[in-house]
Design a protein around this motif. Structure first.
Motif, PDB file in Angstrom:
ATOM      1  N   GLY A 116     -56.233  14.523 -15.699  1.00 47.94           N
ATOM      2  CA  GLY A 116     -54.869  14.831 -16.064  1.00 47.94           C
ATOM      3  C   GLY A 116     -54.150  13.730 -16.816  1.00 47.94           C
ATOM      4  O   GLY A 116     -54.700  12.672 -17.108  1.00 47.94           O
ATOM      5  N   MET A 117     -52.869  14.008 -17.109  1.00 49.50           N
ATOM      6  CA  MET A 117     -52.073  13.120 -17.943  1.00 49.50           C
ATOM      7  C   MET A 117     -51.797  11.778 -17.277  1.00 49.50           C
ATOM      8  O   MET A 117     -51.831  10.730 -17.934  1.00 49.50           O
ATOM      9  N   LYS A 118     -51.522  11.775 -15.980  1.00 49.72           N
ATOM     10  CA  LYS A 118     -51.237  10.510 -15.297  1.00 49.72           C
ATOM     11  C   LYS A 118     -52.438   9.574 -15.362  1.00 49.72           C
ATOM     12  O   LYS A 118     -52.300   8.383 -15.671  1.00 49.72           O
ATOM     13  N   ALA A 119     -53.622  10.110 -15.085  1.00 51.34           N
ATOM     14  CA  ALA A 119     -54.840   9.300 -15.139  1.00 51.34           C
ATOM     15  C   ALA A 119     -55.089   8.792 -16.556  1.00 51.34           C
ATOM     16  O   ALA A 119     -55.532   7.655 -16.754  1.00 51.34           O
ATOM     17  N   VAL A 162     -42.004  10.545 -26.033  1.00 49.27           N
ATOM     18  CA  VAL A 162     -42.170  10.769 -24.592  1.00 49.27           C
ATOM     19  C   VAL A 162     -43.317   9.912 -24.055  1.00 49.27           C
ATOM     20  O   VAL A 162     -43.249   9.430 -22.914  1.00 49.27           O
ATOM     21  N   LEU A 163     -44.345   9.701 -24.852  1.00 50.58           N
ATOM     22  CA  LEU A 163     -45.413   8.782 -24.450  1.00 50.58           C
ATOM     23  C   LEU A 163     -44.838   7.391 -24.177  1.00 50.58           C
ATOM     24  O   LEU A 163     -45.207   6.730 -23.199  1.00 50.58           O
ATOM     25  N   GLN A 164     -43.939   6.966 -25.039  1.00 53.37           N
ATOM     26  CA  GLN A 164     -43.330   5.653 -24.862  1.00 53.37           C
ATOM     27  C   GLN A 164     -42.524   5.600 -23.560  1.00 53.37           C
ATOM     28  O   GLN A 164     -42.629   4.642 -22.789  1.00 53.37           O
ATOM     29  N   HIS A 165     -41.726   6.633 -23.319  1.00 54.98           N
ATOM     30  CA  HIS A 165     -40.961   6.704 -22.068  1.00 54.98           C
ATOM     31  C   HIS A 165     -41.894   6.634 -20.859  1.00 54.98           C
ATOM     32  O   HIS A 165     -41.614   5.932 -19.873  1.00 54.98           O
ATOM     33  N   LEU A 185     -45.390  15.983 -21.023  1.00 54.82           N
ATOM     34  CA  LEU A 185     -46.615  15.791 -21.802  1.00 54.82           C
ATOM     35  C   LEU A 185     -47.710  16.757 -21.358  1.00 54.82           C
ATOM     36  O   LEU A 185     -48.603  17.083 -22.146  1.00 54.82           O
ATOM     37  N   GLY A 186     -47.637  17.207 -20.109  1.00 61.78           N
ATOM     38  CA  GLY A 186     -48.620  18.161 -19.609  1.00 61.78           C
ATOM     39  C   GLY A 186     -48.352  19.592 -20.013  1.00 61.78           C
ATOM     40  O   GLY A 186     -49.144  20.483 -19.708  1.00 61.78           O
ATOM     41  N   GLY A 187     -47.226  19.834 -20.694  1.00 61.88           N
ATOM     42  CA  GLY A 187     -46.980  21.171 -21.219  1.00 61.88           C
ATOM     43  C   GLY A 187     -45.696  21.837 -20.792  1.00 61.88           C
ATOM     44  O   GLY A 187     -45.421  22.975 -21.186  1.00 61.88           O
ATOM     45  N   ARG A 214     -49.547  21.663 -32.018  1.00 64.92           N
ATOM     46  CA  ARG A 214     -49.223  20.323 -32.516  1.00 64.92           C
ATOM     47  C   ARG A 214     -49.314  19.293 -31.389  1.00 64.92           C
ATOM     48  O   ARG A 214     -49.729  18.149 -31.620  1.00 64.92           O
ATOM     49  N   ALA A 215     -48.925  19.700 -30.195  1.00 60.15           N
ATOM     50  CA  ALA A 215     -49.036  18.794 -29.049  1.00 60.15           C
ATOM     51  C   ALA A 215     -50.492  18.470 -28.762  1.00 60.15           C
ATOM     52  O   ALA A 215     -50.841  17.321 -28.462  1.00 60.15           O
ATOM     53  N   LEU A 216     -51.361  19.477 -28.856  1.00 61.62           N
ATOM     54  CA  LEU A 216     -52.786  19.259 -28.604  1.00 61.62           C
ATOM     55  C   LEU A 216     -53.373  18.291 -29.625  1.00 61.62           C
ATOM     56  O   LEU A 216     -54.123  17.372 -29.278  1.00 61.62           O
ATOM     57  N   HIS A 217     -53.026  18.485 -30.874  1.00 69.40           N
ATOM     58  CA  HIS A 217     -53.510  17.574 -31.912  1.00 69.40           C
ATOM     59  C   HIS A 217     -52.969  16.160 -31.690  1.00 69.40           C
ATOM     60  O   HIS A 217     -53.678  15.171 -31.908  1.00 69.40           O
TER      61      HIS A 217
END
Length: 404
Positions: A116-119, A162-165, A185-187, A214-217
């Motif tokens: 997942g995103m956290k990992a 959001v990645l930066q946050h 970020l997970g959707g 676009r998020a997937l890319h």
């Protein structure tokens, strides 16, 4: 490790299905295939940031899932992130947001057990930290890397913000904010509170597909940006997810065609998409002209197993001589069992290797289809488990000691 080995054998004895982990321990027959795929895509193509897709074709029981699992293991060894998605009727392939969420949920980094995103974010930050010669330099490197996320040319600009946050919250140990960023970020792009928290626009339902693509890319671009070789996504049992009415099938094939084109054109994404499908699904694709042209070999004698590593279709029915293939599978399973439990087995390894050779002939005579790989695996695993003092003692279905 011994418990994991026993679990693998028991699962294969019962169902003949490939385990999620450990397929490399007993995989046979495709060594050269994996080497070609690794060199061409995971190393050379990913190095350039380029992407591609492949269709792994074979009937039920032909080893598609094992092939997929083993290649995902190879990908992680080559410093790639992986995600394995089992398609079914609960996952609507025409809904890009649903597909995106499932890919993120199953995402896994090399040498990491979490998903997942956290990992992913924790692994990325630690990866940057590990490159620094000292804690002081690490702080500077991580800070610079995080600041650069908003300057990266992601397909979805909001993704970098959001990645930066998320990364700042992780460093500050603000777990609530980190969790919120990972949810977005997970959707969860339509959740207003999350969007307000990170100053991004809430996504309307009509925009879900476009936004999710676009998020997937952007996700693939981020993984490459974070220093990993690339990403390999495996879609298993795709024929189940595509088993719908004709109208929806046309929509799925159209979406698949669009996704393939977009992935191939993706810059600095470095992703390989693998679809495990049955031959009837490929036949359905042949009726969709634009997609048929995309996946067809360039001509007779130019298929993947003819030496054309760029051919989109990897047809597992075009494998080595059947008896030898099954014998090799059985021998590898025997070697694996005796490596870990040789002292506990009732019979010698040589005796079981002889049984395997006779069993391969018997299975081939009973079943000339590609599904006999699964049959062979079930028989051999059952036979070996019976040799163990701790294993069950029932007679394996379909054969007896006298028959092998």
């Amino acid at each position: 490790m011994t418990n994991e080995i026993i679990n693998m054998f028991e699962t294969m004895a019962s169902y003949g299905t490939a385990p999620e982990e450990g397929c490399s321990l007993f995989g046979v027959g495709y060594e050269e295939t994996f080497k070609r795929l690794k060199n061409t895509y995971l190393i050379n193509r990913f190095k350039r940031g380029a992407s591609a897709e492949k269709f792994i074709v074979g009937p039920f029981g032909s080893g598609k899932t094992h092939f997929l699992h083993q290649f995902l293991e190879i990908a992680r060894i080559e410093n790639c992130a992986t995600s394995k998605v089992t398609l079914n009727k609960d996952i609507d392939f025409t809904q890009s947001l649903t597909v995106y969420k499932e890919i993120v949920l199953q995402l896994r980094l090399p040498n990491g057990q979490g998903h997942g995103m956290k990992a992913l974010l924790q692994g990325c930050v630690e990866g940057v930290r590990a490159k620094a010669p000292s804690p002081e330099v690490a702080t500077i490197l991580i800070d610079s890397w995080i600041k650069g996320l908003v300057q990266t040319d992601f397909k979805l600009p909001a993704y970098g913000r959001v990645l930066q946050h998320a990364c700042i919250a992780l460093l500050d140990q603000d777990l609530n904010r980190f969790d919120s960023a990972c949810r977005w970020l997970g959707g969860e792009f339509e959740e207003r509170k999350l969007c307000e928290m990170f100053d991004v626009q809430s996504v309307q339902k009509s925009e879900h597909n476009r936004f999710a693509k676009r998020a997937l890319h952007s996700l693939f671009q981020f993984i490459k940006h974070a220093g990993y070789q690339g990403t390999v996504v495996g879609f298993d049992e795709a024929e189940q997810g595509f088993a719908v009415d004709k109208k929806k099938t046309a929509r799925i094939l159209s979406a698949l065609m669009a996704d393939i084109n977009a992935i191939v054109e993706l810059e600095k994404g470095a992703v390989l998409l693998l679809y495990a499908v049955t031959p009837d699904l490929i036949e359905t694709m042949d009726s969709f002209a634009a997609l048929q042209q995309r996946i067809a070999d360039p001509g007779a004698g130019n298929g993947f197993f003819d030496g054309n590593v760029y051919a989109p279709v990897i047809d597992l029915t075009k494998r080595p001589e059947m008896v030898q293939d099954l014998t090799s599978i059985g021998q590898k399973l025997v070697e694996l069992m005796y490596t870990y439990f040789g002292n506990e087995m009732h019979s010698s390894k040589e005796k079981n290797l002889e049984k395997v050779s006779r069993l391969a002939v018997s299975v081939t005579e009973e079943d000339l289809s590609s599904s006999n790989r699964r049959t062979m695996v079930k028989y051999v695993c059952t036979m070996l488990l019976q040799e163990l003092d701790t294993a069950f003692q029932e007679t394996a279905p379909g054969w007896s000691e006298d028959e092998v």
